[in-house]
Design a protein around this motif. Structure first.
Motif, PDB file in Angstrom:
ATOM      1  N   TYR A  73     -73.914 -25.584  12.446  1.00  0.00           N
ATOM      2  CA  TYR A  73     -73.097 -26.166  13.881  1.00  0.00           C
ATOM      3  C   TYR A  73     -73.365 -27.720  13.680  1.00  0.00           C
ATOM      4  O   TYR A  73     -73.371 -28.499  14.562  1.00  0.00           O
ATOM      5  N   SER A  74     -74.000 -28.480  12.652  1.00  0.00           N
ATOM      6  CA  SER A  74     -74.917 -29.767  13.084  1.00  0.00           C
ATOM      7  C   SER A  74     -74.433 -30.410  11.764  1.00  0.00           C
ATOM      8  O   SER A  74     -74.470 -30.360  11.188  1.00  0.00           O
ATOM      9  N   PRO A  75     -73.953 -31.530  11.886  1.00  0.00           N
ATOM     10  CA  PRO A  75     -72.976 -32.134  10.814  1.00  0.00           C
ATOM     11  C   PRO A  75     -74.614 -33.171  10.095  1.00  0.00           C
ATOM     12  O   PRO A  75     -75.005 -33.477   8.771  1.00  0.00           O
ATOM     13  N   GLY A  76     -76.258 -33.345  10.740  1.00  0.00           N
ATOM     14  CA  GLY A  76     -77.228 -33.530   9.887  1.00  0.00           C
ATOM     15  C   GLY A  76     -78.163 -33.827  11.324  1.00  0.00           C
ATOM     16  O   GLY A  76     -78.278 -33.366  12.210  1.00  0.00           O
ATOM     17  N   LEU A  77     -78.994 -34.596  10.779  1.00  0.00           N
ATOM     18  CA  LEU A  77     -80.336 -34.226  11.084  1.00  0.00           C
ATOM     19  C   LEU A  77     -80.795 -36.159  11.201  1.00  0.00           C
ATOM     20  O   LEU A  77     -80.958 -36.796  10.650  1.00  0.00           O
TER      21      LEU A  77
END
Length: 681
Positions: free
Chosen positions: A279-283
């Protein structure tokens, strides 16, 4: 064993000569160095003269750090570099270097030759790596920040030295200045235990922590959280766990949100930590604050939805990176992820399985990684999504799909309807112009009589609709639908690369090492050195690749190359193309030697000073460079390339070459005459 390594072995080997087998070199002590007595605990205080990297006027060695900088230690710390240079067509003698010098706060240690060092990784697993190694030690009764430089001195006197640094290392009385725990269910104890990672980071920031540790002591899922403001200490904030935990993004209808902890220098330590990008496109790596990078140290990174999954009917590969900045990856396990380690400062000893898109593009030091089942084909496959046709009175009827997917319907060449597909979060929520079904409804409900459409598959977003084999790209030329059924498909135009030199605009890519990597089940271009303006001082050696989809994929070299060495690599199913028909150029320091591939082709006019020697292909043709031997195929040149055993057989054993690198992919010593490819025997 910590502190010991295995010697280079060349000098014994050189005296023996011939084809005699050489026993493994005996363990040797790795040298230890303390700062000069002038060092008072402040960075740089020990130097009378600070080492300086000279402006590049000609070729330099390639050299990169093999450990994370900014580490704190209480006694001593193993440090080292991977380094080498072309020494008149060979790196056989000590990787083409006379020596490497470690400069530590005014003190110097000459490292005369590379060796194999063994140490335990973050999970207690012994690891053995080739490099130029030394130990730095904390002086008794003195603590503070040490600055270290490494200087590589080439054997070829026509080349320049290379100096890298400064790298900070911190001699400390205690390893972690503050330690806190995180557990979801017990009551919080301010200054000691918190319910969330974000609350712990916030507390540590307010305390000015320099090298703290957060230990998650209760299993479960934890949202990344943030420190509340951009911050970083002199070292890392280590996040570890004593029970299996997942660091996740929130599963909600909110916009797809990247992890943003705001802490410069987070270290995710140990295999009980799993970072889940479902649920996250990246850091996000912050641009302000101290110059610290993310360090993934023996942890797991994944997308728990699986590789062949979509988020809101779209691929996860929406950003130019997965991890921002120039992250460090050491001995991690990565699954189901795209762009897993692109832009890495160091990618060492990692295992990537079932990943896709790109892997190590633009990374500076890519060593000892294993890659298995690297495949983006599911996303490239045309999925029949809808059909449409026109049976009305008009003489002609056509459909066009422009960029951003504006669909235009025409009768007799005149526009009679237009539909704009949306790609944003609000379009997804609105549900009127995002999906293939919305396009079908527009045709059936809004266009004049005679236009009809049928929905076949609604799993992919309408922005990918196109004609067959266009991989979701626009089709601007009118396509006939009069009295015929037109199929529209959804796919993504993904060009996967294992390693690609980044197109850096006006900046020449320089000082890159790719070595001791092995990949099987690959569907990608393995080595893709393309783009402008060029590449300086890059070494690619002892890599082995087995591709499951060779058709259409080639490892390619292009642009202006200065001191680029491609040596002792094995491609079992992928050819290598030298793109002289484009902009590929070499200088006298370049070397393409002792590689194995199905084909080696130089398109255009070969460079007059190019050193292309000792290579072996399955079959020669008119574009094969002279002197290349041939014979065999993937089934009889290697013991079992598909399963990762690249030991040579057949024509490789009957066409021996003068070795140009002493140790092979497995660390064995090559004989003076040895098979081409990554593995000696």
């Amino acid at each position: 064993m910590a502190g010991f390594g295995y010697g280079y072995g060349f000098r014994k080997y050189a005296r023996r000569g011939g084809g005699d087998s050489t026993p493994p070199p005996a363990p040797v002590q790795i040298a230890t160095l303390e700062p000069d007595a002038a060092w008072d605990g402040t960075a740089g205080s020990g130097f009378a003269v600070v080492p300086v990297d000279p402006e590049r006027l000609t070729a330099k060695p390639a050299m990169r750090l093999m450990v994370a900088p900014s580490q704190h230690f209480t006694e001593d710390l193993l440090v080292g570099v991977m380094a080498g240079a072309n020494d008149s067509g060979s790196m056989l003698d000590t990787m083409g270097l006379d020596h490497v010098t470690l400069h530590l706060e005014g003190a110097q240690q000459i490292i005369p030759e590379p060796q194999f060092a063994t140490f335990d990784d973050a999970n207690g697993v012994p690891r053995t790596y080739f490099g130029w190694w030394a130990r730095i030690r904390k002086p008794v009764g003195l603590a503070g920040e040490m600055q270290a430089y490494f200087e590589a001195v080439p054997r070829d006197a026509s080349m320049q030295n290379r100096v890298i640094g400064p790298f900070s290392f911190h001699a400390s009385e205690v390893l972690h200045d503050i330690e806190v725990e995180v557990a979801a269910t017990p009551a919080e104890v301010p200054g000691s235990r918190y319910k969330s990672i974000g609350a712990a980071l916030l507390y540590l920031r307010t305390q000015g922590a320099q090298n703290p540790r957060i230990t998650i002591v209760e299993a479960g899922d934890y949202v990344m959280g943030s420190a509340g403001a951009v911050y970083g200490g002199s070292g890392y904030c280590t996040i570890t766990a004593s029970a299996p935990v997942n660091i996740v993004g929130p599963d909600s209808s909110a916009s797809f949100v990247a992890f943003r902890p705001l802490w410069k220098g987070l270290r995710f330590h140990g295999s009980d930590i799993t970072i889940d990008f479902r649920y996250s496109p990246g850091l996000i790596h912050e641009t302000g604050g101290p110059a610290r990078q993310f360090w993934f140290d023996g942890c797991k990174l994944t997308n728990s939805a699986g590789r062949e999954s979509l988020f809101r009917k779209n691929i996860y590969d929406g950003a130019s990176y997965l991890i921002g900045g120039e992250p460090i990856f050491t001995e991690c396990s990565t699954t189901n992820l795209h762009r897993a380690a692109i832009g890495a400062e160091l990618a060492r000893g990692n295992r990537l399985t079932q990943c896709w898109s790109d892997a190590f593009n633009g990374a500076n030091c890519v060593v000892y990684n294993e890659i298995e089942d690297f495949d983006s084909r599911w996303f490239r496959e045309d999925v029949l999504a809808m059909t449409l046709s026109y049976s009305g009175p008009a003489t002609t009827a056509t459909i066009e799909g422009w960029s951003s997917r504006i669909f235009i319907a025409k009768e007799n060449g005149v526009e009679i309807g237009r539909f704009t597909v949306g790609t944003g979060f609000n379009d997804w929520l609105g549900g009127t112009n995002f999906s293939v079904s919305n396009v079908v409804d527009w045709i059936n409900e809004d266009l004049p009589a005679g236009w009809t459409a049928s929905l076949v598959d609604d799993s992919r977003r309408a922005a990918q609709l196109s004609t067959q084999n266009r991989l979701g790209l626009a089709f601007t030329a009118p396509v006939n639908v009069k009295d015929v059924s037109l199929n529209l498909y959804c796919a993504w135009d993904i060009h996967a690369d294992l390693y690609q030199k980044q197109d850096s605009g006006s900046i020449v890519e320089e000082n890159v090492l790719v070595a001791f990597n092995k990949g099987i089940g690959l569907s990608a271009q393995d080595i893709f050195m393309f783009g402008t303006p060029g590449i300086n001082d890059m070494l690619v050696w002892n890599n082995a690749f087995a591709n499951s989809e060779p058709v259409g994929d080639r490892s390619q070299l292009n642009a202006a190359h200065s001191h680029v060495v491609i040596a002792h690599n094995s491609w079992s199913t992928q050819g290598v193309w030298l793109r002289g028909d484009l902009t590929y150029q070499t200088d006298a320091y370049c070397l393409l030697a002792n590689n194995v591939a199905p084909e080696l082709r130089w398109y255009g006019t070969p460079e007059p000073d190019a050193a292309v020697t000792g290579n072996h292909v399955q079959a020669v043709d008119a574009l094969t460079p002279p002197g290349t031997t041939s014979g065999g195929n993937k089934n009889n040149l290697f013991v079992s390339e598909a399963s990762g055993n690249f030991a040579p057989k057949g024509a490789l054993l009957s066409n021996l070459k003068p070795a140009v690198v002493l140790h092979d992919l497995n660390g064995s010593i090559r004989q003076a005459e040895s098979p081409a490819g990554a593995v000696a025997a």
